[in-house]
Design an enzyme around this catalytic site. Sequence first.
Site, PDB file in Angstrom:
ATOM      1  N   LYS A 175     -63.402  53.581  63.835  1.00  0.00           N
ATOM      2  CA  LYS A 175     -64.373  53.089  64.808  1.00  0.00           C
ATOM      3  C   LYS A 175     -63.886  51.711  65.255  1.00  0.00           C
ATOM      4  CE  LYS A 175     -68.226  55.556  62.675  1.00  0.00           C
ATOM      5  NZ  LYS A 175     -69.414  55.452  61.812  1.00  0.00           N
ATOM      6  N   LYS A 224     -75.528  64.651  59.621  1.00  0.00           N
ATOM      7  CA  LYS A 224     -75.792  63.541  58.707  1.00  0.00           C
ATOM      8  C   LYS A 224     -76.653  64.039  57.558  1.00  0.00           C
ATOM      9  CE  LYS A 224     -75.149  59.556  61.731  1.00  0.00           C
ATOM     10  NZ  LYS A 224     -74.136  58.912  60.864  1.00  0.00           N
TER      11      LYS A 224
END
Length: 362
Positions: free
Chosen positions: A272, A164
């Site tokens: 997702k 990230k």
Amino acid sequence: MPLKTSYQKYILNFKFDAGTSRGVLKEKETWIIKVWDTSRPEVFGLGECGPLKKLSIDDREDLGERLEECLKNLDGMDLPTSEEEIFRIAGELAGADLPAARFGMETALLDLLNGGKRVIFNNGFARSEMRIPINGLIWMGHMEAMLLQISNKVDAGFDCIKMKIGSLDFEKECDILDYVRRKYYQSDITLRVDANGAFKIHEAMDKLKALSKYRLHSIEQPIAAGQPDEMARLCQNTPVDIALDEELIGVYGKDAKQQLLEKIRPQYIILKPTLVGGIYSCKEWIEIAESMGIGWWLTSALESNIGLNAVCQMSPYLNAQGYQGLGTGQLYHNNIPSPLKIEAGHICYDNEESWDFANLGL
């Protein structure tokens, strides 16, 4: 015999402060759905409705009440007899504005249809016959902490790392990537990065060019969602393959999905189920993406092991290829003990282990 339902809130506690470009996560609120036949209450299906704060369109104060309304409409129904019927019913009850509830209902009903054994799809993963390769997730933090995370993941057998980025100084993030590329050959470690929409439009292309020298597999969501013209321009000219993530949230109906992908033409999309509306919605995205030559992979959305198990079993069901984002089950102090195991950069289902629902009172 008629169905009966219940639900309960469950708070998952992180083992550490999980840093993202949207802030630090310390806990995760989720809702566990239970469905059973009144003639056999000891046999039940479980699903999970777990929106992400500040991201999911169903992150709302009245989610419990809305979920209760959906489940009341299931009470008294007969158990659907096919996947298709389950997808239809869950879609009708949850609608477009409750994607996590739709996924939870799909999962609970499929589990019950398959005997209430946490088998969502009876495939090689659920039978402990196969493992799924996954990326090792590196959370934002101080540079030294991130470097330690990377070393630990590589030592644990991961050969795909997802880092990230977007909250540290960009040069420091590049220093971390440079360290990885100097220490590990590209053939040994696949690198993905996730910006969570943190780049400003005017700086995005320059940052993509700077990142390209680290031979990345892809970057997720370089700029914030909802800017299709700018994202399309980036995808057309980028030196690093771009994967859409947040961009897919709130896009429903096959026509709307088709229009978005035709407009932006990304190299990848990331699915997702909790955020995009469940299993059937993912199937629609995949059909469109594959028809356009767009790659894809599955990622969990910080669910407990109940939701994670469902996403894992979706992987072979949907014929997912390559590394999936399914390594989040070890994040919590109080996750639901399950047969899910991570071994050498893969997730597997160990049928010799059992589920333990003591924390849920089941």
